[in-house]
Design an enzyme around this catalytic site. Structure first.
Site, short mmCIF file in Angstrom:
data_model
loop_
_atom_site.label_atom_id
_atom_site.label_comp_id
_atom_site.label_asym_id
_atom_site.label_seq_id
_atom_site.Cartn_x
_atom_site.Cartn_y
_atom_site.Cartn_z
N LYS A 101 -1.35 9.55 -9.42
CA LYS A 101 -2.12 8.79 -8.45
C LYS A 101 -2.67 9.76 -7.42
O LYS A 101 -1.91 10.42 -6.70
CB LYS A 101 -1.26 7.73 -7.76
N ALA A 188 -2.71 -0.58 -0.76
CA ALA A 188 -2.61 -0.41 0.69
C ALA A 188 -2.99 -1.69 1.43
O ALA A 188 -3.96 -2.37 1.09
CB ALA A 188 -3.48 0.75 1.21
N GLY A 189 -2.21 -1.98 2.46
CA GLY A 189 -2.51 -3.09 3.36
C GLY A 189 -1.79 -4.38 3.08
O GLY A 189 -1.77 -5.28 3.94
N SER A 211 5.18 -0.48 1.74
CA SER A 211 5.66 -0.84 3.07
C SER A 211 6.04 -2.31 3.18
O SER A 211 7.00 -2.66 3.88
CB SER A 211 4.59 -0.53 4.12
#
Length: 259
Positions: A101, A188-189, A211
């Protein structure tokens, strides 16, 4: 019904990809990933020991390559040169593993992708035999360029890394999906299960997150929620949602009612 995710010729039953950073220890990492049902696990080579430090705990003792597809990533790299070097180190540590990645960041504050360096690194890695899954912005033109040069998956951000803001520009993600012939994975996000479900309802091929699980008050429980969200969102997409209407429409017939 068979509904598999195919990346670089390999098939996966789970459309959830998960990261290994930010957990309190490797035991929690292992438990969350097992619960998530993910089969592709991404590892930040610059931050996580997978054998480069012999006297430190090794993640691969907990997340084993015989059970998971290990996806080395270049998190923390801010130049094409650093990213390429990181991928080559991963290939050595993982006995010739060529699926990586790529992410090349623009600055510390936003962790937004540096597209100039990303394009340069992607070209160099592909020419060197790597199979590149690439983190990028939500620009459809950039996404198509990365696909055309040979990236095996394109991974547009939903919002800033670690922000938990969800998918802020779903229209652009849909534009990317319309033209893509390789998997499009939102990266992401994502902050909670509904964000993951939305990505799948939009026809994305998968979601990569870290996360949202690692920073949850109960990471293992959130991993379970994410597994269900990915499955529910995908099924909703395959089922086809009802049309949106401006006015009410009774669910029971009104014809023949006495007045």
């Amino acid at each position: 019904m068979s509904d598999l995710l195919t990346i670089a010729g390999n098939t996966y039953s789970s459309r959830l990809l998960i990261g290994t950073g930010k957990y309190k220890d490797f035991e929690e990492t292992r438990d969350a990933i097992e619960t998530s049902g993910a089969e592709i696990v991404t590892v930040a080579i610059r931050r996580t020991n997978i054998g480069q430090n012999a006297d430190e705990p090794n993640l691969l003792d907990y997340i084993t390559p015989d059970k998971y597809t290990i996806l080395p990533n270049t998190a923390g790299c801010f130049t094409a040169e650093d990213a390429v070097r990181c991928c080559k180190l991963a290939r050595e540590l993982l006995d010739g593993h060529d699926l990586v990645k790529l992410e090349v960041l623009g600055d510390q504050k936003t962790l937004y992708p540096n597209i100039t360096h990303t394009l340069h690194a992607a070209r160099e890695l592909i020419d060197d035999g790597f199979k590149v899954m690439v983190y990028t912005n939500d620009d459809p033109i950039v996404a198509k360029e990365l696909e055309d040069m040979g990236c095996v998956a394109v991974m547009p951000l939903g919002s800033l890394i670690g922000s938990g803001l969800g998918i802020l520009n779903p229209h652009n993600i849909k534009l990317i999906m319309e033209e893509a012939k390789v998997p499009i994975i939102v990266d992401a996000g994502v902050g909670t299960a509904s964000d993951a479900a939305l990505a799948m309802e939009m026809c994305c091929d998968g979601v990569l997150l870290n996360s949202a699980v690692a920073h949850a008050q109960k990471p293992v429980l959130m991993a379970s929620a994410m597994k269900k969200a990915i499955e529910a969102g995908r099924e909703a997409f395959l089922a086809g949602r009802m049309p949106r209407k401006a006015y009410a429409s009774a669910s029971s017939p009104l014809d023949g009612l006495s007045r």
